[in-house]
Design a protein around this motif. Sequence first.
Motif, PDB file in Angstrom:
ATOM      1  N   ASP A 192       6.984   1.837   3.095  1.00 48.38           N
ATOM      2  CA  ASP A 192       6.737   2.245   4.473  1.00 48.38           C
ATOM      3  C   ASP A 192       5.290   1.944   4.863  1.00 48.38           C
ATOM      4  OD1 ASP A 192       7.172   3.389   6.983  1.00 48.38           O
ATOM      5  OD2 ASP A 192       6.643   5.390   6.281  1.00 48.38           O
ATOM      6  N   VAL A 193       4.357   2.306   3.991  1.00 52.75           N
ATOM      7  CA  VAL A 193       2.935   2.100   4.276  1.00 52.75           C
ATOM      8  C   VAL A 193       2.605   0.608   4.355  1.00 52.75           C
ATOM      9  CG1 VAL A 193       0.596   2.499   3.432  1.00 52.75           C
ATOM     10  CG2 VAL A 193       2.318   4.284   3.169  1.00 52.75           C
ATOM     11  N   LEU A 194       3.133  -0.164   3.432  1.00 56.66           N
ATOM     12  CA  LEU A 194       2.858  -1.605   3.415  1.00 56.66           C
ATOM     13  C   LEU A 194       3.377  -2.296   4.677  1.00 56.66           C
ATOM     14  CD1 LEU A 194       3.722  -2.338  -0.323  1.00 56.66           C
ATOM     15  CD2 LEU A 194       1.452  -2.520   0.721  1.00 56.66           C
ATOM     16  N   LEU A 195       4.600  -1.947   5.091  1.00 53.24           N
ATOM     17  CA  LEU A 195       5.163  -2.564   6.295  1.00 53.24           C
ATOM     18  C   LEU A 195       4.442  -2.106   7.555  1.00 53.24           C
ATOM     19  CD1 LEU A 195       8.983  -2.536   5.495  1.00 53.24           C
ATOM     20  CD2 LEU A 195       7.476  -4.519   5.658  1.00 53.24           C
ATOM     21  N   GLN A 196       4.011  -0.845   7.591  1.00 55.52           N
ATOM     22  CA  GLN A 196       3.234  -0.375   8.730  1.00 55.52           C
ATOM     23  C   GLN A 196       1.932  -1.159   8.850  1.00 55.52           C
ATOM     24  OE1 GLN A 196       2.549   3.853   9.089  1.00 55.52           O
ATOM     25  NE2 GLN A 196       4.644   4.351   8.534  1.00 55.52           N
ATOM     26  N   TYR A 197       1.258  -1.348   7.728  1.00 50.93           N
ATOM     27  CA  TYR A 197      -0.016  -2.081   7.733  1.00 50.93           C
ATOM     28  C   TYR A 197       0.192  -3.523   8.193  1.00 50.93           C
ATOM     29  CZ  TYR A 197      -4.118  -4.546   5.951  1.00 50.93           C
ATOM     30  OH  TYR A 197      -5.225  -5.350   5.835  1.00 50.93           O
ATOM     31  N   ALA A 198       1.192  -4.189   7.641  1.00 53.93           N
ATOM     32  CA  ALA A 198       1.454  -5.582   7.993  1.00 53.93           C
ATOM     33  C   ALA A 198       1.850  -5.722   9.459  1.00 53.93           C
ATOM     34  CB  ALA A 198       2.556  -6.153   7.099  1.00 53.93           C
ATOM     35  N   THR A 199       2.668  -4.795   9.947  1.00 55.34           N
ATOM     36  CA  THR A 199       3.101  -4.838  11.342  1.00 55.34           C
ATOM     37  C   THR A 199       1.940  -4.570  12.289  1.00 55.34           C
ATOM     38  OG1 THR A 199       5.299  -4.052  10.692  1.00 55.34           O
ATOM     39  CG2 THR A 199       4.724  -3.886  13.023  1.00 55.34           C
ATOM     40  N   ALA A 200       1.132  -3.563  11.984  1.00 52.93           N
ATOM     41  CA  ALA A 200      -0.008  -3.229  12.840  1.00 52.93           C
ATOM     42  C   ALA A 200      -1.024  -4.367  12.867  1.00 52.93           C
ATOM     43  CB  ALA A 200      -0.670  -1.944  12.348  1.00 52.93           C
ATOM     44  N   THR A 201      -1.217  -5.038  11.724  1.00 50.86           N
ATOM     45  CA  THR A 201      -2.142  -6.167  11.673  1.00 50.86           C
ATOM     46  C   THR A 201      -1.681  -7.288  12.590  1.00 50.86           C
ATOM     47  OG1 THR A 201      -2.799  -5.667   9.385  1.00 50.86           O
ATOM     48  CG2 THR A 201      -3.167  -7.912  10.163  1.00 50.86           C
ATOM     49  N   GLN A 215      -8.641 -12.988   4.240  1.00 53.17           N
ATOM     50  CA  GLN A 215      -9.285 -12.220   3.177  1.00 53.17           C
ATOM     51  C   GLN A 215      -9.129 -10.724   3.396  1.00 53.17           C
ATOM     52  OE1 GLN A 215     -13.201 -13.962   3.593  1.00 53.17           O
ATOM     53  NE2 GLN A 215     -12.956 -15.196   1.724  1.00 53.17           N
ATOM     54  N   ARG A 216      -9.287 -10.301   4.628  1.00 49.98           N
ATOM     55  CA  ARG A 216      -9.157  -8.878   4.931  1.00 49.98           C
ATOM     56  C   ARG A 216      -7.717  -8.398   4.765  1.00 49.98           C
ATOM     57  NH1 ARG A 216     -12.936  -5.766   7.981  1.00 49.98           N
ATOM     58  NH2 ARG A 216     -15.005  -6.707   7.883  1.00 49.98           N
ATOM     59  N   MET A 217      -6.779  -9.250   5.123  1.00 46.82           N
ATOM     60  CA  MET A 217      -5.368  -8.902   4.965  1.00 46.82           C
ATOM     61  C   MET A 217      -5.042  -8.710   3.480  1.00 46.82           C
ATOM     62  SD  MET A 217      -2.292  -8.621   6.451  1.00 46.82           S
ATOM     63  CE  MET A 217      -0.562  -8.725   5.984  1.00 46.82           C
ATOM     64  N   SER A 218      -5.467  -9.659   2.651  1.00 44.61           N
ATOM     65  CA  SER A 218      -5.192  -9.566   1.218  1.00 44.61           C
ATOM     66  C   SER A 218      -5.880  -8.357   0.596  1.00 44.61           C
ATOM     67  CB  SER A 218      -5.659 -10.856   0.515  1.00 44.61           C
ATOM     68  OG  SER A 218      -4.916 -11.974   0.959  1.00 44.61           O
ATOM     69  N   TRP A 219      -7.106  -8.104   1.008  1.00 45.48           N
ATOM     70  CA  TRP A 219      -7.848  -6.958   0.478  1.00 45.48           C
ATOM     71  C   TRP A 219      -7.170  -5.652   0.879  1.00 45.48           C
ATOM     72  CZ3 TRP A 219     -10.401  -2.661   2.403  1.00 45.48           C
ATOM     73  CH2 TRP A 219     -11.247  -1.995   1.509  1.00 45.48           C
ATOM     74  N   GLY A 220      -6.700  -5.588   2.118  1.00 49.69           N
ATOM     75  CA  GLY A 220      -6.023  -4.380   2.586  1.00 49.69           C
ATOM     76  C   GLY A 220      -4.751  -4.110   1.807  1.00 49.69           C
ATOM     77  N   ILE A 221      -3.964  -5.170   1.543  1.00 50.65           N
ATOM     78  CA  ILE A 221      -2.733  -5.004   0.772  1.00 50.65           C
ATOM     79  C   ILE A 221      -3.055  -4.550  -0.646  1.00 50.65           C
ATOM     80  CG2 ILE A 221      -0.756  -6.222  -0.216  1.00 50.65           C
ATOM     81  CD1 ILE A 221      -0.766  -8.000   2.289  1.00 50.65           C
ATOM     82  N   ALA A 222      -4.087  -5.165  -1.259  1.00 48.82           N
ATOM     83  CA  ALA A 222      -4.470  -4.780  -2.617  1.00 48.82           C
ATOM     84  C   ALA A 222      -4.907  -3.321  -2.657  1.00 48.82           C
ATOM     85  CB  ALA A 222      -5.604  -5.685  -3.110  1.00 48.82           C
ATOM     86  N   THR A 223      -5.634  -2.881  -1.640  1.00 46.31           N
ATOM     87  CA  THR A 223      -6.082  -1.490  -1.572  1.00 46.31           C
ATOM     88  C   THR A 223      -4.894  -0.542  -1.471  1.00 46.31           C
ATOM     89  OG1 THR A 223      -8.143  -2.160  -0.493  1.00 46.31           O
ATOM     90  CG2 THR A 223      -7.506   0.144  -0.265  1.00 46.31           C
ATOM     91  N   LEU A 224      -3.923  -0.907  -0.667  1.00 48.56           N
ATOM     92  CA  LEU A 224      -2.734  -0.071  -0.523  1.00 48.56           C
ATOM     93  C   LEU A 224      -1.931  -0.019  -1.819  1.00 48.56           C
ATOM     94  CD1 LEU A 224      -1.497  -1.088   3.058  1.00 48.56           C
ATOM     95  CD2 LEU A 224      -2.602   1.041   2.372  1.00 48.56           C
TER      96      LEU A 224
END
Length: 237
Positions: A149-158, A207-216
């Motif tokens: 849920d969190v990963l898809l929310q982040y990807a969708t919001a981005t 880079q920010r997208m990949s970093w955000g996913i790694a953080t999550l």
Amino acid sequence: MGSETDQPRRSRRERPAKPALSRDGIVATAVGIMRSEGLAKVTMRRLAQELDTGPASLYVYVANTAELHAAILDELLGTLRVEDGGDWRERLTGLLTSYTDTLFTHPGLSRAALVIRPSGPHYLRLVESLLALLDEGGIPPGQAAWGVDVLLQYATATAAEQATRDQSTDTQAEWDSLTGALHGTSERTHPHIAGLAGQLVSGTAEQRMSWGIATLINGISATPLPAEDVSAEGAQI
């Protein structure tokens, strides 16, 4: 020579038969309208016009516009695939990035995806793939379930944020204004901003997208679910 009114009219039986309606055909037509005219134009009335039928005929297959938009999103997700080989984190990041790119291509859909909830086969395959990758990484099942849920929310919001910005005619001016404000802060009043002004606006979108996913992923892996029993009622993916 007789007038046009003297010409014999073709009966209904002589006219080419309209293709039979189906949910797949309706969704495919809706996708075509979105690609050429944008999601805002995908209404039941516009769709009925394109299919040469009445709006009431469509409700047999699609309950409302929201369900139609969800079906469009599900259709577009059919192109997503998990890459072969490589680390599970890299493949998970690649899948989510492809999902974001798909939404980004259609700005209206990326914003709608923040609230619509598709339930078609392609969306279910996406969720299954994410869960499988998290399982491969040793993420506990409960944390993986909530983590999707969190990963898809982040990807969708981005995707929604970037698509909205790219549509704005003042995007560069706004960015320049923000950058100038950050670099112009006083060390006395805003010491942390002044010290990190460059870092706050550094890096590419990728880079920010990949970093955000790694953080999550790291957070999902390290954060257990609440101890009390959690009902599935009201949960959203």
